[in-house]
Design an enzyme around this catalytic site. Structure first.
Site, PDB file in Angstrom:
ATOM      1  N   ASP A 327      -7.873   0.026   9.904  1.00  0.00           N
ATOM      2  CA  ASP A 327      -8.360  -1.341   9.704  1.00  0.00           C
ATOM      3  C   ASP A 327      -7.339  -2.365  10.183  1.00  0.00           C
ATOM      4  O   ASP A 327      -6.129  -2.170  10.042  1.00  0.00           O
ATOM      5  CB  ASP A 327      -8.642  -1.563   8.211  1.00  0.00           C
ATOM      6  N   GLU A 381      -9.495  -0.492  14.908  1.00  0.00           N
ATOM      7  CA  GLU A 381     -10.276  -1.727  14.807  1.00  0.00           C
ATOM      8  C   GLU A 381      -9.430  -2.823  15.464  1.00  0.00           C
ATOM      9  O   GLU A 381      -8.610  -3.461  14.828  1.00  0.00           O
ATOM     10  CB  GLU A 381     -10.566  -2.072  13.341  1.00  0.00           C
TER      11      GLU A 381
END
Length: 672
Positions: A327, A381
């Site tokens: 993330d 990401e």
């Protein structure tokens, strides 16, 4: 000067060779240090085996790293939750504290905490390496919990060795995966949702919100306890059962891992753990992420790198996860976190705002992950397009297997929101869906959980809006819903068939789950109404959701079975802006789209390689809510353009409006 492989693939990086080499040198130096001092990166990444609470032959041992602490006490029911010299830790070298306890001090299920004292202050803390953390339902306070069941979990997945060249990812959240208005559990997910994912044809499950987080509504991104699977969903054994069962069903399981920041809570998390703000995080303002209201790790500190790398190793070894979706990688790469920053040229990537510590950490993490599990899936990401995300560290990259194509859902949202579909540009669609850096493979997706959150809209909701509430019965015709159903299928089909690696879908979006996601909060009176999945909508054969669900299953099955994503690159055959026709191919596979809102074309000439073709998938089929305007049993034979083979060959097709097709060239038998 030896040229770096990354620069060989992209000559525009040549002016920045010095910056890339500096990062590579730092990475190689640390790897050599790990070999010299720790016998390699895997041993260096074993903090979770040393710190925290562990049983041993004569009882229990507990260790913690807290260099600024002056005293540390283990507290729990055994001392009436008050500091007691009997349970005071002894200070060792390098900020390490330690205590040995007799076996009857603690037992499975006991809650405990730390009480730390430092100059001018003190506070309760949860151990940094706690493997289970629970919240008291009355006081709402969190505590670590002893988790040492009498029997060890029995894994049955030894024969599972995933080698998915093209991950078809089903993004899921355990807590909101149930129909009831409550928090779902690992057990319910295993029993009720895994079979659905298997039937849908996806081969990789991406679990969100696994690491413990104090606030349910954070979607798991404000992590407090990095080694603890969230207890609100069940026990560690129930999570292991979930992963084990998925493996038995032939599906890999990866998890969202949050190493880009940490919750700023002090009693539950790592912030000010030993009385200082910079034990785990950058000193000063750099240690705070103002946009996310959280703390930023100091990736240049060896103890922090050891903590994070150990976390990677822990989840793979202890829970058999098959990899990670990292993330917030963009936030890690730059000191400005990518906020309000337009990346318009290569100078923007190498303007001095790079966090080289973070770059090196990500290289180390990917190196470690693939040392432990060579077939692991590692996804970034990352939205800035940073060069080298998908290249090996030895080649000048960060080592990820894939980068999320985050611009694709943004493109679809802008297109649907700002332009009527009669003005959509076919060339632009093809360009946006196929652009990527030469060294990277990507995960394409039309929408994820981000687009489903309250304040945003899913694709189906943008296309259908309020008509979804009244016209989703198959018995109630509606032109707006007809358009929404058709375009929902086409958008997902063209996104998947142009993918340069893999594809992702968030649970429920495959059948056009209505409305939005909104976790319980004060503003909605702590309701779970929008924090669940209404699976019955897809199961009800009287509703149009069932059409979308059936199409998605067929789409995934055809792409998977036929290995449509194998041939690369994707070649554009035709982009007719007036007719709204888009045609492209991948080897023997031909994808044909008519995006026109009203015009259907008989005998439309499509330039192709000579041969005969058959239809594998037709979005206009009645089982998918289509109008059954194409005979799928036919074989289609090419013909020379204008009767002259020198002009090339074409396929004459009937192309109904708002229809997508996948065709396959049939091999011609050799005559001997």
């Amino acid at each position: 000067m030896k040229k770096i492989p990354l620069i060989d693939k992209d000559g525009w990086l040549t002016p920045y060779q010095g910056a890339i080499e500096t990062t590579m040198t730092a990475y190689n130096d640390i790897l050599e240090e790990f070999v010299d001092l720790h016998d390699g990166i895997i041993n260096f990444s074993g903090n979770h085996l040393f710190f925290g609470l562990h049983p041993y032959s004569e009882g229990w041992v507990f260790r913690e790293w807290a260099p600024n602490a002056s005293d540390i006490y283990l507290i729990g029911d055994f001392c009436d939750w008050k500091p007691n010299d009997t349970y005071r830790l002894q200070q060792r070298d390098h900020g390490i504290w330690e205590i040995f306890l007799p076996p009857n001090t603690l037992k499975h299920g006991d809650n405990y905490k730390l009480f730390l004292e430092w100059e001018f202050g003190s506070g309760f803390r949860i151990p940094a390496y706690a493997r289970r953390v629970v919240q008291d339902p009355q006081t709402l306070l969190f505590s670590a919990q002893v988790w040492q069941p009498d029997t060890s979990f029995e894994w049955k997945d030894k024969k599972f060795h995933p080698k998915f060249k093209h991950p078809l990812i089903y993004e899921a959240h355990v807590g909101m995966a149930q129909e009831d208005e409550k928090v779902g559990t690992y057990r319910e997910f295993t029993e009720n949702v895994l079979p659905r994912i298997k039937e849908a044809g996806y081969n990789v499950i991406q679990l969100m919100a696994v690491q413990e987080h104090p606030y349910y509504g954070s979607f798991g991104y404000h992590v407090s306890n990095f080694f603890a699977p969230s207890s609100r969903f069940g026990t560690p054994e129930e999570l292991r059962t979930l992963v084990n069962r998925a493996h038995e069903m032939g599906m890999a399981v990866i998890m969202d891992i949050v190493h880009s920041h940490a919750v700023k809570n002090e009693e539950e998390g790592l912030s000010r753990f030993d009385g200082t703000l910079d034990q785990y995080f950058y000193p000063g303002a750099r240690g705070f992420h103002t946009a996310w209201d959280s703390r930023c790790f100091d990736y240049g500190k060896r103890e922090v790198v050891a903590f994070l790398l150990s976390n990677c190793r822990y989840w793979i070894e202890e829970f058999h996860f098959d990899g990670f979706r990292f993330d917030g990688v963009t936030s890690m790469l730059y000191t400005h976190h990518g906020l309000e920053k337009a990346f318009t040229n290569y100078n923007d990537y190498f303007d001095g705002s790079q966090d080289r510590n973070a770059l090196v950490y990500l290289m180390l993490a990917n190196h470690l992950i693939h040392q432990i599990k060579p077939n692991a899936i590692s996804i970034a990401e990352e939205m800035s397009g940073f060069p080298g995300v998908g290249a090996l560290p030895e080649e000048g990259g960060l080592g990820f297997n894939f980068r999320l194509s985050m611009g694709v859902p943004d493109f679809w949202i802008k297109l649907i929101k700002d332009q009527p579909d009669e003005t959509w540009n076919m060339t632009s669609i093809f360009h946006e869906l196929t652009q990527h850096r030469p060294e990277e493979r990507t995960i394409s997706y039309a929408e994820s959980h981000d687009q489903a959150l309250v304040g945003d809209k899913t694709l189906i909701f943008r296309l259908a809006d309020k008509d979804m509430y009244d016209f989703m019965s198959k018995e109630t015709p509606n032109l707006i819903i007809d358009r929404a159903v058709s375009l929902h299928k086409l958008v997902r089909l063209v996104t998947l068939t142009t993918a340069n690696g893999g594809y992702l879908n968030f649970m429920g979006n495959e059948f056009g789950h209505p409305e939005w996601i909104d976790f319980p909060r004060e503003g909605n009176n702590w309701s779970y109404k929008y924090a669940r999945r209404q699976w019955r909508l897809a199961d009800d054969k009287k509703l149009k959701y069932q059409w979308l669900d059936a199409f998605d299953k067929s789409m995934i099955r055809v792409v998977n079975q036929e290995k449509i994503l194998d041939p690369l690159p994707v070649y554009l055959n035709l982009a007719n802006e007036n007719d709204k026709i888009l045609v492209f191919n991948r080897g023997d596979f031909l994808m044909v789209f008519n995006f026109h809102p009203s015009a259907s074309f008989p005998d439309y000439g499509v330039p192709v390689a000579p041969g005969k073709y058959k239809i594998l998938l037709n979005s206009d089929a009645p089982d998918f809510g289509g109008f059954d305007r194409i005979d799928q049993s036919l074989l289609y034979y090419t013909e020379p353009v204008g009767g002259n083979p020198k002009n090339g060959h074409q396929l004459k097709l009937y192309l109904p409006n708002r229809t997508g097709l996948i065709l396959k060239k049939i091999p011609t038998p050799r005559i001997y």
